[in-house]
Motif scaffolding. Structure first.
Motif, PDB file in Angstrom:
ATOM      1  N   TRP A 116      11.768  13.162   0.480  1.00  0.00           N
ATOM      2  CA  TRP A 116      11.234  12.756  -0.818  1.00  0.00           C
ATOM      3  C   TRP A 116      10.271  11.593  -0.650  1.00  0.00           C
ATOM      4  O   TRP A 116      10.497  10.690   0.163  1.00  0.00           O
ATOM      5  CB  TRP A 116      12.383  12.344  -1.731  1.00  0.00           C
ATOM      6  N   PHE A 117       9.168  11.627  -1.402  1.00  0.00           N
ATOM      7  CA  PHE A 117       8.222  10.513  -1.374  1.00  0.00           C
ATOM      8  C   PHE A 117       7.886  10.133  -2.805  1.00  0.00           C
ATOM      9  O   PHE A 117       8.220  10.835  -3.756  1.00  0.00           O
ATOM     10  CB  PHE A 117       6.944  10.890  -0.604  1.00  0.00           C
TER      11      PHE A 117
ATOM     12  N   THR B 266      -2.088  12.886  -4.636  1.00  0.00           N
ATOM     13  CA  THR B 266      -0.982  12.981  -3.683  1.00  0.00           C
ATOM     14  C   THR B 266       0.237  12.161  -4.090  1.00  0.00           C
ATOM     15  O   THR B 266       1.263  12.202  -3.397  1.00  0.00           O
ATOM     16  CB  THR B 266      -1.448  12.524  -2.291  1.00  0.00           C
ATOM     17  N   LEU B 267       0.137  11.423  -5.199  1.00  0.00           N
ATOM     18  CA  LEU B 267       1.269  10.609  -5.652  1.00  0.00           C
ATOM     19  C   LEU B 267       1.773  11.038  -7.026  1.00  0.00           C
ATOM     20  O   LEU B 267       2.465  10.281  -7.702  1.00  0.00           O
ATOM     21  CB  LEU B 267       0.873   9.122  -5.693  1.00  0.00           C
TER      22      LEU B 267
ATOM     23  N   GLU C  17       2.274  -4.552   3.419  1.00  0.00           N
ATOM     24  CA  GLU C  17       3.315  -3.574   3.738  1.00  0.00           C
ATOM     25  C   GLU C  17       2.789  -2.183   3.410  1.00  0.00           C
ATOM     26  O   GLU C  17       2.145  -1.988   2.380  1.00  0.00           O
ATOM     27  CB  GLU C  17       4.586  -3.857   2.941  1.00  0.00           C
ATOM     28  N   ILE C  18       3.066  -1.233   4.301  1.00  0.00           N
ATOM     29  CA  ILE C  18       2.550   0.133   4.143  1.00  0.00           C
ATOM     30  C   ILE C  18       3.704   1.101   3.910  1.00  0.00           C
ATOM     31  O   ILE C  18       4.672   1.129   4.675  1.00  0.00           O
ATOM     32  CB  ILE C  18       1.761   0.577   5.394  1.00  0.00           C
ATOM     33  N   ARG C  19       3.602   1.892   2.862  1.00  0.00           N
ATOM     34  CA  ARG C  19       4.519   3.015   2.624  1.00  0.00           C
ATOM     35  C   ARG C  19       3.655   4.275   2.613  1.00  0.00           C
ATOM     36  O   ARG C  19       2.902   4.504   1.654  1.00  0.00           O
ATOM     37  CB  ARG C  19       5.231   2.865   1.275  1.00  0.00           C
ATOM     38  N   ALA C  20       3.719   5.069   3.660  1.00  0.00           N
ATOM     39  CA  ALA C  20       2.862   6.245   3.793  1.00  0.00           C
ATOM     40  C   ALA C  20       3.687   7.524   3.856  1.00  0.00           C
ATOM     41  O   ALA C  20       4.724   7.579   4.527  1.00  0.00           O
ATOM     42  CB  ALA C  20       1.985   6.132   5.048  1.00  0.00           C
ATOM     43  N   ARG C  21       3.220   8.547   3.168  1.00  0.00           N
ATOM     44  CA  ARG C  21       3.920   9.841   3.177  1.00  0.00           C
ATOM     45  C   ARG C  21       4.030  10.389   4.598  1.00  0.00           C
ATOM     46  O   ARG C  21       5.052  10.975   4.978  1.00  0.00           O
ATOM     47  CB  ARG C  21       3.168  10.837   2.283  1.00  0.00           C
ATOM     48  N   GLN C  22       2.971  10.196   5.393  1.00  0.00           N
ATOM     49  CA  GLN C  22       2.953  10.762   6.734  1.00  0.00           C
ATOM     50  C   GLN C  22       3.903  10.051   7.700  1.00  0.00           C
ATOM     51  O   GLN C  22       4.080  10.492   8.831  1.00  0.00           O
ATOM     52  CB  GLN C  22       1.524  10.735   7.289  1.00  0.00           C
TER      53      GLN C  22
ATOM     54  N   ILE D 155       0.858  -1.191   0.000  1.00  0.00           N
ATOM     55  CA  ILE D 155       0.000   0.000   0.000  1.00  0.00           C
ATOM     56  C   ILE D 155       0.892   1.237   0.000  1.00  0.00           C
ATOM     57  O   ILE D 155       1.690   1.439   0.923  1.00  0.00           O
ATOM     58  CB  ILE D 155      -0.922   0.027   1.232  1.00  0.00           C
ATOM     59  N   VAL D 156       0.764   2.047  -1.043  1.00  0.00           N
ATOM     60  CA  VAL D 156       1.502   3.312  -1.115  1.00  0.00           C
ATOM     61  C   VAL D 156       0.478   4.425  -0.953  1.00  0.00           C
ATOM     62  O   VAL D 156      -0.373   4.630  -1.816  1.00  0.00           O
ATOM     63  CB  VAL D 156       2.251   3.455  -2.454  1.00  0.00           C
ATOM     64  N   ASP D 157       0.545   5.123   0.179  1.00  0.00           N
ATOM     65  CA  ASP D 157      -0.467   6.125   0.515  1.00  0.00           C
ATOM     66  C   ASP D 157       0.181   7.493   0.640  1.00  0.00           C
ATOM     67  O   ASP D 157       1.116   7.685   1.415  1.00  0.00           O
ATOM     68  CB  ASP D 157      -1.167   5.757   1.829  1.00  0.00           C
ATOM     69  N   GLY D 158      -0.340   8.440  -0.117  1.00  0.00           N
ATOM     70  CA  GLY D 158       0.238   9.780  -0.105  1.00  0.00           C
ATOM     71  C   GLY D 158      -0.485  10.769   0.776  1.00  0.00           C
ATOM     72  O   GLY D 158      -0.174  11.961   0.747  1.00  0.00           O
TER      73      GLY D 158
END
Length: 300
Positions: free
Chosen positions: A86-87, A118-119, A74-79, A40-43
């Motif tokens: 950098w995101f 957001t991405l 797996e979570i990749r979150a901007r926050q 999960i890529v969340d911006g």
């Protein structure tokens, strides 16, 4: 792709699907035969918030292997990043290379990108087909590696489609629109889900349905209001001269049901009867003229 206005429930739906895929199970008639790794890529959201929602939603998936599901996500979150760090930008070549490489190394089979706004920091004009091309290239590359992708996007101002260039739709096999139902319960995720594109074989699960999250369980019911709009939209397309032809185009063979749905649409103010009849009459006139012209110039 799933699109909706802010706050309708698209993230709750996407996380439910993430759990279903990660743990194997069933939701609303959709099934995942075996657990697969999910990224999960969340911006937008906090990482802690995503984890809390996953914990809440895990019981909404029937037959799920709970432990496997949570371990497979797996979570990749901007926050979760430090300010100014950098995101991911899915329109940027560096992001594309890094994500593609990591997906291969980690064995990711399903990736959720939440959301387009957001991405795509370097996108520029989202209405430009040229501007969206780098994103399309990335999505097409993922498709060739058999990685499933769910892209979350916002709806346009009218709420009847997604924002930005229509070119974005070209790569997707499936598109879903989420709209707030007229009688949505307060404080609960609730939306009417309608498929706006589906390239596989049609089935009953494509009918518009209302999803409402009550605690940790999804309640799913037929969306009679949206179903009434289906023949209306078919007729308004200007491709069908009769109600029966319009019904057949959306998988309804019973002409009585088509008439009933149109009557519901008129009664609820979703369409005006005289306008629908005018569209059908106009097309019939065109077809008659075309037929007369063809007979006039029929070769001997």
């Amino acid at each position: 792709m799933a699109w909706a206005a802010p706050g309708v429930g698209k993230t709750m739906l996407s996380l439910t699907l993430a759990l279903m895929v990660a743990g194997g199970g069933e939701v609303a008639g959709w099934t995942a035969p075996k657990p697969r790794k999910v990224l999960i890529v969340d911006g937008e959201m906090r990482g802690e918030g995503i984890a809390e929602r996953l914990t809440l939603l895990v019981d909404s998936v029937s037959g799920i292997d709970r432990e496997t599901a949570l371990n497979n996500i797996e979570i990749r979150a901007r926050q979760l990043q430090k300010p100014g760090t950098w995101f991911y930008d899915i329109g940027d070549p560096q992001t594309q290379r890094e994500l593609s490489a990591y997906i291969c190394v980690a064995g990711i089979e399903f990736i959720i990108l939440d959301n387009v706004t957001t991405l795509t920091d370097t996108l520029g004009d989202e209405n430009s087909a040229d501007a969206i091309k780098p994103v399309l290239t990335f999505l097409m590359d993922l498709k060739t590696t058999n990685v499933g992708v769910l892209l979350i996007h916002h709806s346009n101002k009218g709420g009847n489609s997604y924002r930005g260039s229509t070119a974005l739709m070209t790569t997707f096999e499936v598109a879903m629109g989420l709209n707030k139902p007229q009688e949505a319960p307060m404080g609960q995720a609730s939306f009417s889900l309608e498929f706006t594109k589906f390239r596989a074989k049609s089935n009953q699960l494509l009918a518009p349905r209302v999803f409402t999250l009550d605690g940790s369980k999804w309640h799913v019911s037929e969306d009679e209001g949206n179903e009434a709009l289906r023949p209306v939209r078919a007729i308004q397309s200007g491709r069908f001269a009769t109600q029966q032809d319009a019904g057949l185009s959306i998988g309804i063979q019973d002409k009585t049901k088509v008439s009933r749905l149109l009557a519901q649409a008129y009664a609820k103010g979703l369409a005006k009867q005289h306008e629908i009849k005018r569209v059908s009459r106009r097309l019939r006139r065109v077809l008659r003229k075309r037929s007369m012209t063809m007979r006039r110039f029929k070769p001997v």
